[in-house]
Design an enzyme around this catalytic site. Sequence first.
Site, PDB file in Angstrom:
ATOM      1  NE  ARG A  46      -2.936   0.374   3.290  1.00  0.00           N
ATOM      2  CZ  ARG A  46      -2.287   0.529   4.452  1.00  0.00           C
ATOM      3  NH1 ARG A  46      -1.613   1.635   4.707  1.00  0.00           N
ATOM      4  NH2 ARG A  46      -2.327  -0.412   5.377  1.00  0.00           N
ATOM      5  CE1 TYR A  98     -16.593  12.405 -15.348  1.00  0.00           C
ATOM      6  CE2 TYR A  98     -16.142  12.256 -13.005  1.00  0.00           C
ATOM      7  CZ  TYR A  98     -16.459  11.649 -14.200  1.00  0.00           C
ATOM      8  OH  TYR A  98     -16.647  10.295 -14.245  1.00  0.00           O
ATOM      9  CG  ASP A 170      -9.923  17.096 -13.589  1.00  0.00           C
ATOM     10  OD1 ASP A 170      -9.228  16.556 -14.475  1.00  0.00           O
ATOM     11  OD2 ASP A 170     -10.918  16.552 -13.085  1.00  0.00           O
ATOM     12  CE  LYS A 195     -12.678   9.239 -17.738  1.00  0.00           C
ATOM     13  NZ  LYS A 195     -13.011  10.448 -17.014  1.00  0.00           N
TER      14      LYS A 195
HETATM   15  C1  LIG Z   1     -13.451  10.737 -15.689  1.00  0.00           C
HETATM   16  C2  LIG Z   1     -13.099  12.007 -15.036  1.00  0.00           C
HETATM   17  C3  LIG Z   1     -12.866  12.062 -13.660  1.00  0.00           C
HETATM   18  C4  LIG Z   1     -13.005  10.851 -12.768  1.00  0.00           C
HETATM   19  O1  LIG Z   1     -12.068   9.860 -13.029  1.00  0.00           O
HETATM   20  P1  LIG Z   1     -12.316   8.284 -12.812  1.00  0.00           P
HETATM   21  O2  LIG Z   1     -11.029   7.685 -13.249  1.00  0.00           O
HETATM   22  O3  LIG Z   1     -13.487   7.892 -13.643  1.00  0.00           O
HETATM   23  O4  LIG Z   1     -12.594   8.096 -11.355  1.00  0.00           O
HETATM   24  C5  LIG Z   1     -12.499  13.288 -13.114  1.00  0.00           C
HETATM   25  N1  LIG Z   1     -12.403  14.395 -13.878  1.00  0.00           N
HETATM   26  C6  LIG Z   1     -12.636  14.377 -15.199  1.00  0.00           C
HETATM   27  C7  LIG Z   1     -12.511  15.639 -15.983  1.00  0.00           C
HETATM   28  C8  LIG Z   1     -12.994  13.187 -15.830  1.00  0.00           C
HETATM   29  O5  LIG Z   1     -13.250  13.187 -17.144  1.00  0.00           O
END
Ligand SMILES: *Cc1c(COP(=O)(O)O)cnc(C)c1O
Length: 389
Positions: A46, A98, A170, A195
Amino acid sequence: MKFGTKTVHAGVTPDPSTGAIMTPIFQTSTYVQAAPGDHKGYEYARTQNPTRAALERSLALLDNGYAASCFGSGMAAIDAVIKLLKPGDEVVCCNDLYGGTFRMFTKVFAKYGIRFHFVEMTDFDQVEAHINENTAMLWAETPTNPLLKIIDIEAIAKIAKAHNLLFVVDNTFCSPALQQPMELGADIVVYSLTKYVSGHSDVVMGAVVVKNAELDEQIKFLQNACGAVPGPMDSFLVLRGIKTLNIRMKAHNENAAKVAEYLKNHPAIGKVYYPGLASHPGHEVAKRQMSGFGGMISFTLSQDNEANALKVLSGTHLFTLAESLGGVESLMCHPTSMTHGSIPREERLKAGLSDTLIRISVGIEDADDLIADLAQVLEQVTEPVSTGS
Ligand SMILES: *Cc1c(COP(=O)(O)O)cnc(C)c1O
């Protein structure tokens, strides 16, 4: 070292025990100690794992950050960043956020006494107006999801500095290949690596990149104390994805530019939201802070009703109807019922997100095929031209 070279080499060195070129998947939960406390820097998985450590080194270098920490999902990464705060603290964030982030802020952390203000961040006066003595953090996502608004990172960073606030970006929609928030003044950059960074729709993971040792210590503490860590197999998959990040993003940019141009001129299309179009209100800022306009496009139809939107959403062959984005394959989604369903309708409409908006993630297929796929479905929702008879 330039970015493309970093994606291939940064953070990764051949395995010292075997010479393996690729970082091995260290599928272990614990590590042997010769005597109590006498170990090779790894005690329990961890806390440390060599596959994850290689990925974290790579991510830190890609963003020119001090260090990175990986988490079991993008949401877990965001969760760790908000846990830097304490009850009574306030956060000013963009309103076109998001859906999952909005849900976490309003349904989880609001319960613990943290207050969130959702403001139009392209309007700096609105940001300033919501800052008070309790404000601890500014939070931006750019381009925003799904309306692809562009927030001026450098300008918001100046506001953050003037008020001594942490500024978080983000950067999921751009990846470090297209936008370097830390160079523009951000303190923390968060990612859903799910992504573009991993890029193959086969893993869920998140990361927090920080600009100094103090923040690194706090985030690493939370990573270990709360325990939302990714596994070594997934860390390996993201490391592999990063090798092609630079060339994938170029292909996404190129394809999306062609698709946006096509959509813009189609009679069945109402509005097209793409920062690469000169008509986009954020185009000038996007040109300044992004090295490419990315693969995400949103649009409405000229005959804008639910039946037509449904026809488009279920009538494509290459664009698959699915949540998520940033993979090599093209996806299409209906934010209202899918990714942004967790945002109350009145909040959505207030942020300009109509019920019939369609969002596409343009993949790296051949652009001609993608355009042909859109052409056949848009034909079904085009008003027949009156023959005048
Ligand atoms: C998908 C996404 C998240 C969340 O991420 P996960 O890997 O699905 O938990 C946060 N911010 C943005 C802009 C996203 O597209």
